[in-house]
Write a protein that holds these residues in place. Structure first.
Motif, PDB file in Angstrom:
ATOM      1  N   UNK A   8     -37.243 -88.219  81.923  1.00 43.98           N
ATOM      2  CA  UNK A   8     -36.689 -89.493  82.358  1.00 43.98           C
ATOM      3  C   UNK A   8     -36.820 -90.591  81.295  1.00 43.98           C
ATOM      4  N   UNK A   9     -37.319 -90.279  80.112  1.00 45.59           N
ATOM      5  CA  UNK A   9     -37.409 -91.297  79.071  1.00 45.59           C
ATOM      6  C   UNK A   9     -36.000 -91.653  78.602  1.00 45.59           C
ATOM      7  N   UNK A  10     -35.783 -92.896  78.178  1.00 44.35           N
ATOM      8  CA  UNK A  10     -34.452 -93.286  77.716  1.00 44.35           C
ATOM      9  C   UNK A  10     -33.894 -92.371  76.621  1.00 44.35           C
ATOM     10  N   UNK A  11     -34.752 -91.947  75.713  1.00 45.61           N
ATOM     11  CA  UNK A  11     -34.286 -91.069  74.630  1.00 45.61           C
ATOM     12  C   UNK A  11     -33.644 -89.803  75.188  1.00 45.61           C
ATOM     13  N   UNK A  12     -34.336 -89.146  76.094  1.00 46.73           N
ATOM     14  CA  UNK A  12     -33.838 -87.875  76.604  1.00 46.73           C
ATOM     15  C   UNK A  12     -32.708 -88.070  77.610  1.00 46.73           C
ATOM     16  N   UNK A  13     -32.729 -89.168  78.359  1.00 50.22           N
ATOM     17  CA  UNK A  13     -31.599 -89.476  79.234  1.00 50.22           C
ATOM     18  C   UNK A  13     -30.336 -89.679  78.401  1.00 50.22           C
ATOM     19  N   UNK A  14     -30.444 -90.455  77.327  1.00 48.32           N
ATOM     20  CA  UNK A  14     -29.286 -90.677  76.460  1.00 48.32           C
ATOM     21  C   UNK A  14     -28.809 -89.381  75.829  1.00 48.32           C
ATOM     22  N   UNK A  15     -29.742 -88.562  75.392  1.00 41.27           N
ATOM     23  CA  UNK A  15     -29.363 -87.263  74.803  1.00 41.27           C
ATOM     24  C   UNK A  15     -28.539 -86.454  75.794  1.00 41.27           C
ATOM     25  N   UNK A  16     -29.029 -86.385  77.028  1.00 41.63           N
ATOM     26  CA  UNK A  16     -28.342 -85.591  78.042  1.00 41.63           C
ATOM     27  C   UNK A  16     -27.007 -86.207  78.448  1.00 41.63           C
ATOM     28  N   UNK A  17     -26.964 -87.526  78.566  1.00 39.91           N
ATOM     29  CA  UNK A  17     -25.751 -88.209  79.031  1.00 39.91           C
ATOM     30  C   UNK A  17     -24.635 -88.204  77.988  1.00 39.91           C
ATOM     31  N   UNK A  18     -24.984 -88.080  76.722  1.00 39.54           N
ATOM     32  CA  UNK A  18     -23.968 -88.180  75.661  1.00 39.54           C
ATOM     33  C   UNK A  18     -23.822 -86.901  74.850  1.00 39.54           C
ATOM     34  N   UNK A  19     -24.417 -85.819  75.280  1.00 44.35           N
ATOM     35  CA  UNK A  19     -24.383 -84.565  74.507  1.00 44.35           C
ATOM     36  C   UNK A  19     -22.956 -84.101  74.235  1.00 44.35           C
ATOM     37  N   UNK A  20     -22.087 -84.159  75.222  1.00 44.03           N
ATOM     38  CA  UNK A  20     -20.706 -83.701  75.032  1.00 44.03           C
ATOM     39  C   UNK A  20     -19.962 -84.613  74.057  1.00 44.03           C
ATOM     40  N   UNK A  21     -20.200 -85.914  74.129  1.00 40.32           N
ATOM     41  CA  UNK A  21     -19.560 -86.856  73.208  1.00 40.32           C
ATOM     42  C   UNK A  21     -20.027 -86.610  71.771  1.00 40.32           C
ATOM     43  N   UNK A  22     -21.335 -86.357  71.626  1.00 38.15           N
ATOM     44  CA  UNK A  22     -21.905 -86.070  70.306  1.00 38.15           C
ATOM     45  C   UNK A  22     -21.298 -84.791  69.741  1.00 38.15           C
ATOM     46  N   UNK A  23     -21.234 -83.759  70.545  1.00 38.28           N
ATOM     47  CA  UNK A  23     -20.679 -82.483  70.089  1.00 38.28           C
ATOM     48  C   UNK A  23     -19.211 -82.629  69.697  1.00 38.28           C
ATOM     49  N   UNK A  24     -18.453 -83.393  70.470  1.00 42.15           N
ATOM     50  CA  UNK A  24     -17.032 -83.615  70.170  1.00 42.15           C
ATOM     51  C   UNK A  24     -16.876 -84.340  68.832  1.00 42.15           C
ATOM     52  N   UNK A  25     -17.672 -85.376  68.617  1.00 41.73           N
ATOM     53  CA  UNK A  25     -17.588 -86.128  67.361  1.00 41.73           C
ATOM     54  C   UNK A  25     -17.962 -85.249  66.170  1.00 41.73           C
ATOM     55  N   UNK A  26     -19.022 -84.485  66.323  1.00 45.72           N
ATOM     56  CA  UNK A  26     -19.467 -83.609  65.241  1.00 45.72           C
ATOM     57  C   UNK A  26     -18.416 -82.548  64.922  1.00 45.72           C
ATOM     58  N   UNK A  27     -17.798 -81.990  65.936  1.00 44.83           N
ATOM     59  CA  UNK A  27     -16.828 -80.906  65.748  1.00 44.83           C
ATOM     60  C   UNK A  27     -15.584 -81.350  64.987  1.00 44.83           C
ATOM     61  N   UNK A  28     -15.291 -82.628  64.996  1.00 42.64           N
ATOM     62  CA  UNK A  28     -14.136 -83.130  64.245  1.00 42.64           C
ATOM     63  C   UNK A  28     -14.328 -82.874  62.750  1.00 42.64           C
ATOM     64  N   UNK A  29     -15.552 -82.975  62.283  1.00 39.47           N
ATOM     65  CA  UNK A  29     -15.823 -82.898  60.846  1.00 39.47           C
ATOM     66  C   UNK A  29     -16.621 -81.666  60.423  1.00 39.47           C
TER      67      UNK A  29
END
Length: 186
Positions: A8-29
């Motif tokens: 429930x820490x903000x770091x891990x909540x953010x990681x979980x909530x934005x994982x798909x967005x991060x993967x999509x951005x990374x996959x572009x390059x």
């Protein structure tokens, strides 16, 4: 820290909530542990320049964090040195002056500073295989091991920003990084 606190820490909540967005951005390059070519790597750097200079600086300024502001300024300067120029795009307007809430500013910083951990992996994959300028990645990987990232995550957890708003800030960064139109530079 108990497992429930970590989850429930903000770091891990953010990681979980934005994982798909991060993967999509990374996959572009960056796919299959590599960039397609030097132009793809330079496109990635151009997108990161925009994210650091427009969003990262605004996030640090919103919170009055001079240390983080200096980090984004250094990152932008290193990217310019690696590219041999200031990246510009006449075809795609930037996000403009970022008007971020306090929670969004934490999300922007999470995406940019937290990504220092990924720089080490990217750098390892590139070294020895390419003769490209790696100053930004080397400095970012060094930042990750210098306690800078740990210091940021401690501040993020102490601030405990509203999760949805913080995630929307992180998504702003991932959207800029995923924007392939940044590759259409003169």
């Amino acid at each position: 820290m108990a497992p429930t606190q970590v989850a429930s820490s903000p770091r891990f909540l953010l990681r979980d909530m934005t994982a798909a967005d991060h993967a999509r951005a990374e996959a572009v390059h960056y796919r299959d542990q590599k960039f397609a070519d030097q132009a793809g790597y330079f496109g990635y750097l151009a997108c990161l320049y925009r994210a650091h200079s427009e969003l990262g600086s605004a996030a640090a300024g919103m919170r009055g964090d001079a240390r983080e502001g200096a980090h984004h300024d250094r990152s932008a300067a290193l990217i310019c040195a690696d590219l041999g120029r200031v990246p510009v795009s006449d075809t795609v307007p930037g996000p403009g002056p970022a008007r971020l809430s306090a929670a969004q500013s934490w999300g922007v910083s999470y995406a940019l500073i937290g990504s220092a951990l990924g720089a080490t992996t990217v750098l390892r994959a590139l070294q020895g295989d390419v003769n490209w300028p790696l100053g930004y990645l080397q400095a970012t990987a060094a930042f990750a091991t210098s306690n800078g990232v740990a210091r940021f995550f401690a501040a993020l957890n102490a601030a405990a920003p509203e999760p949805e708003q913080a995630a929307s800030g992180a998504r702003l960064v991932f959207d800029v990084i995923a924007n392939r139109q940044h590759l259409a530079e003169p």
